[in-house]
Motif scaffolding. Structure first.
Motif: not given
Lengths: 380, 389
Positions: A77-80, A86, A89-90, A92-94, A96-97, A233
């Motif tokens: 997990a991560s945090r913005q 933010f 979007f993060y 979504v990116m995770r 999409l990879t 985005y």
């Protein structure tokens, strides 16, 4: 775009003040959003949260605190920080990879445990030059409003109309903190906080634990009949010192242009059916509408006068009541996504607009006079 | 999975007690060095990720605002990643996912901390909630000393041997720092110096602990298409990323076999296809603010069996000329600007596989691991880089 990502469920616990403690509140929202699609914590791929230490009840490294209560035990997990879009979007990116097929995005801000918002925004300033003069977000907004009125002849009444509209829209929103039927005079006659801003043109300090569950295309079709798709985005950051910026020519245009490009939108006024905008200060809704390309520069006043942005208008803006009605500082961007999603799915209850909504825009901003903006486009 | 991503450049400040620059200028120093090193300029960049530890350490919140100009990020897309002590590696992860997802080709990652402008241990005490934990978890050393004790008791490790091994780590890392132009603490210490230094929290003594540093690190990540377009051949490809976190309450998890460390490494190894890390890795930059804890990491990352680390340390297995050199930069033990520290680990790993680590280069290094940890003994993050795609 390399692939598709969908919103498959949303949940929120928002409003003035909750009797639940932070920990429980976070758990309830996490559980609710997973339950909505029958997902267990074990099934969940990844988690990206949004929170800020300064808005976290005096506990630093905010995500240390709520780690397991948001389902993240032994997960990646991560945090913005600062802006919950933010985190959206993060997430979504995770997906999409291809590393994850589901992502929980959760933003946590419990206003009732924080000092006044501007006691926190004061801490954005540099300690040497601007903190000493007490510069904070509301003061910066007042500068911006004055400039906006003087440069384009926008009236105080036009600015106040935003508050009238949004607080009335909020009557249909069970999560709204502030709501009611007011006149322009009520708004303008409320206490003058920092001239020209009056109290009712300034967003309150609210609670908002807000969750969005994202899934890859394949997984989304398995989890829901009503996926809402990520379309685009964009974000942009401005210079730090107010004096280095033209407060009416900010970064929202850049952020919007990036989002529109990704979503393939060339005429936002026509192609966007509904917008949920972060307007912590009433006049900002008018200014942001210009920057988003909904109307021409300097025409934000006429735009609200035309009635287009009313709940029954052609381009409803903030049918939820927006941030003037509910302002959990860090969570408000993601809350715009939640509200837009409910509208796209026809699940917005009393605040559902009458028109068909296929494409919606969610906007978040934080910082002095909109130092940072983020825009997301989602659609059915 | 996703698109291949590489690190193509690194910029670091001269870390230390930097009373000669203000905080934004410290950040600017790293970013300018990165652009000088790569020959690129801010116009080429698709976005910026920044991060710090609790931003209130220096008394400025949401620092991406303050550093917008120093990072040359005005007008750019921005993300702000914070995961306590592991922030640095989490920033690197964010940059990786951003590019790997296909959403960008060039991302600038910036980590920073100016610890001498605040009280780091006072700030860290506020990571613990005010009701149960704050009274006894005073800053980092308390937690990590307890963990070290838990570990040595679990495996019945002889106290003197553990003490010697930790001292050996301290001596060798302090020596290595002399070969790193950016390192903060540069002092020659003997085993005896370490073993007789002032006790901080038993068994940790002053020379077992990292300093408070001012520093920033900037790392440039690029997509494979951008690497090709720029015609670069010395890059560090991201081979594996892993991250795990565990419970907030210190007593809820087993810290002797640190599950988040084990899990994070495993995730990164799976992605990188690594089965025998001690053989397949050429160098590791382990986040080691405490000497005792570094040995636990060796075990959790599978560099050796559980409880075996002290013996191997004393044999020199993890020394500069050993089988798997760890922290040839001097590591966190000699330089710790927290929000930058994890990113410095990744930057150092990248420099090693690019053959650009200068005097602390491990000859022929092809695969390197970088690591950071944080939270109330909760989080571990890994990034593995390699010279070949």
């Amino acid at each position: 775009m390399p692939g598709k990502v969908a919103i498959v469920a949303v949940a929120q616990n928002a409003g003035a003040e909750s009797k639940d403690n932070f920990y429980d509140q976070a758990y309830v929202v996490t559980k609710e959003v997973l339950d909505k699609v029958g997902l267990t914590r074990e099934d969940l791929g990844t988690i990206v949260s949004a929170s800020s230490d300064i808005y976290h009840g005096g506990i630093s490294c905010a995500n240390s605190y709520y780690w397991e209560t948001t389902g993240a035990f032994l997960k990646n997990a991560s945090r913005q920080d600062g802006e919950s879009l933010f985190a959206f979007f993060y997430g979504v990116m995770r997906i999409l990879t291809g590393h994850y097929d589901t992502a929980l995005i959760i933003s946590l801000c419990k206003g009732s445990e924080n000092p006044e918002n501007d006691a926190c925004t004061l801490m954005y300033t540099d300690p040497f030059y601007t903190r000493g003069i007490g510069l904070q977000e509301t003061m910066a907004a007042a500068f911006q409003m004055r400039l906006y009125m003087e440069r384009y002849g926008i009236s105080e009444e036009q600015c106040a109309k935003v508050a009238v509209k949004n607080l009335q829209n909020a009557l249909g929103n069970p999560y709204a903190h502030k709501k009611g039927r007011y006149t322009i005079d009520d708004i303008l006659n409320s206490e003058r906080i920092i001239d020209p801003l009056t109290a009712m043109q300034v967003a309150p300090k609210s609670e908002g634990i807000v969750a969005v569950l994202l899934a890859s295309e394949e997984k989304a079709r398995e989890l829901t009949d009503k996926p809402v798709w990520f379309k685009g985005y964009g974000s942009s950051l401005d210079s730090f010192y107010l004096g280095d910026r033209d407060l009416l020519d900010g970064q929202l245009k850049n952020a919007a242009e990036r989002a529109y490009k990704m979503a393939g939108i060339s005429n936002p006024r026509k192609e966007i059916d509904l917008a949920e905008i972060t307007e912590p200060y009433a006049f900002q809704e008018l200014l942001w509408c210009e920057d988003l390309g909904f109307c021409d520069t300097g025409k934000g006043g006429e735009f609200i006068d035309s009635g287009v942005t009313q709940k029954d208008g052609d381009l409803p803006v903030n049918p939820s009541g927006g941030v003037l009605a509910n302002n959990p500082y860090v969570s408000r961007g993601l809350q715009r996504i939640v509200e837009a999603t409910l509208q796209l799915r026809g699940e917005a209850g009393e605040r559902q607009v009458n028109k068909e909504v296929k494409t919606a825009l969610a906007h978040g901003t934080h910082g002095f006079a909109g130092q940072c903006h983020a825009v997301a486009i989602i659609g059915s | 999975m996703g698109r291949p991503v590489a690190i193509i450049g690194v910029g670091q400040t001269n870390h230390g007690r930097r009373m000669d620059v203000c905080y934004p200028d410290l950040v600017r120093e790293a970013v300018v060095r990165l652009y000088e090193e790569t020959g690129l300029n801010p116009d080429d960049i698709d976005g910026v990720v920044s991060g710090t530890m609790p931003s209130m350490m220096e008394g400025v919140a949401l620092t991406h605002f303050y550093f917008a100009d120093a990072m040359k990020a005005a007008g750019k897309p921005i993300l702000k990643t914070e995961t306590c002590g592991s922030t640095g590696v989490s920033i690197a992860h964010t940059a990786y996912y951003w590019i790997s997802s296909g959403m960008a080709d060039l991302i600038l990652a910036v980590g920073h901390e100016k610890m001498n402008e605040g009280d780091s241990q006072a700030t860290m005490t506020t990571v613990a909630e005010p009701f149960y934990q704050r009274y006894f978890i005073a800053g980092a050393p308390g937690v990590f000393s307890m963990q070290s004790q838990m570990w040595s008791v679990r495996y019945g490790l002889e106290e003197e041997k553990v003490r010697d091994a930790a001292a050996f780590i301290s001596v060798t890392h302090h020596d290595s720092a002399f070969d790193n132009p950016y390192a903060h603490i540069k002092i020659r210490v003997s085993m005896e110096d370490v073993k007789t230094a002032r006790v901080i929290t038993y068994p940790v003594r002053l020379l077992d602990v990292c300093p408070n540093s001012d520093g920033a690190c900037a790392v440039l990540f690029a997509s494979d298409t951008m690497v090709k377009k720029l015609g670069l051949n010395k890059v560090a490809w991201v081979k594996g990323v892993g991250y795990r976190g565990e419970e907030y309450y210190f007593g809820d998890s087993d810290k002797a076999v640190w599950q988040s460390a084990v899990g994070a490494a495993q995730q990164a190894y799976n992605m990188a296809g690594i089965k025998d890390p001690r053989k397949e890795l050429d160098v590791a930059e382990v986040y080691n603010p405490f000497t005792f804890q570094e040995m636990m990491f060796y075990e959790c990352f599978g560099f050796c069996g559980l409880g075996e680390a002290p013996d191997l340390v004393l044999k020199g297995t993890f020394a500069r000329d050993g089988e798997l050199p760890c922290d040839p930069s001097g590591g966190t033990l000699c330089t710790n600007p927290i929000g930058a520290t994890g990113l410095i680990r990744t930057a150092e790993a990248a420099l090693q596989v690019m053959g650009k680590a200068g005097d602390h280069q491990i000859p022929g290094a092809k695969t390197a691991l970088s690591h950071a940890m944080g939270g109330v003994d909760q989080f571990n993050g890994i990034m593995i880089v390699g010279s070949e795609l």
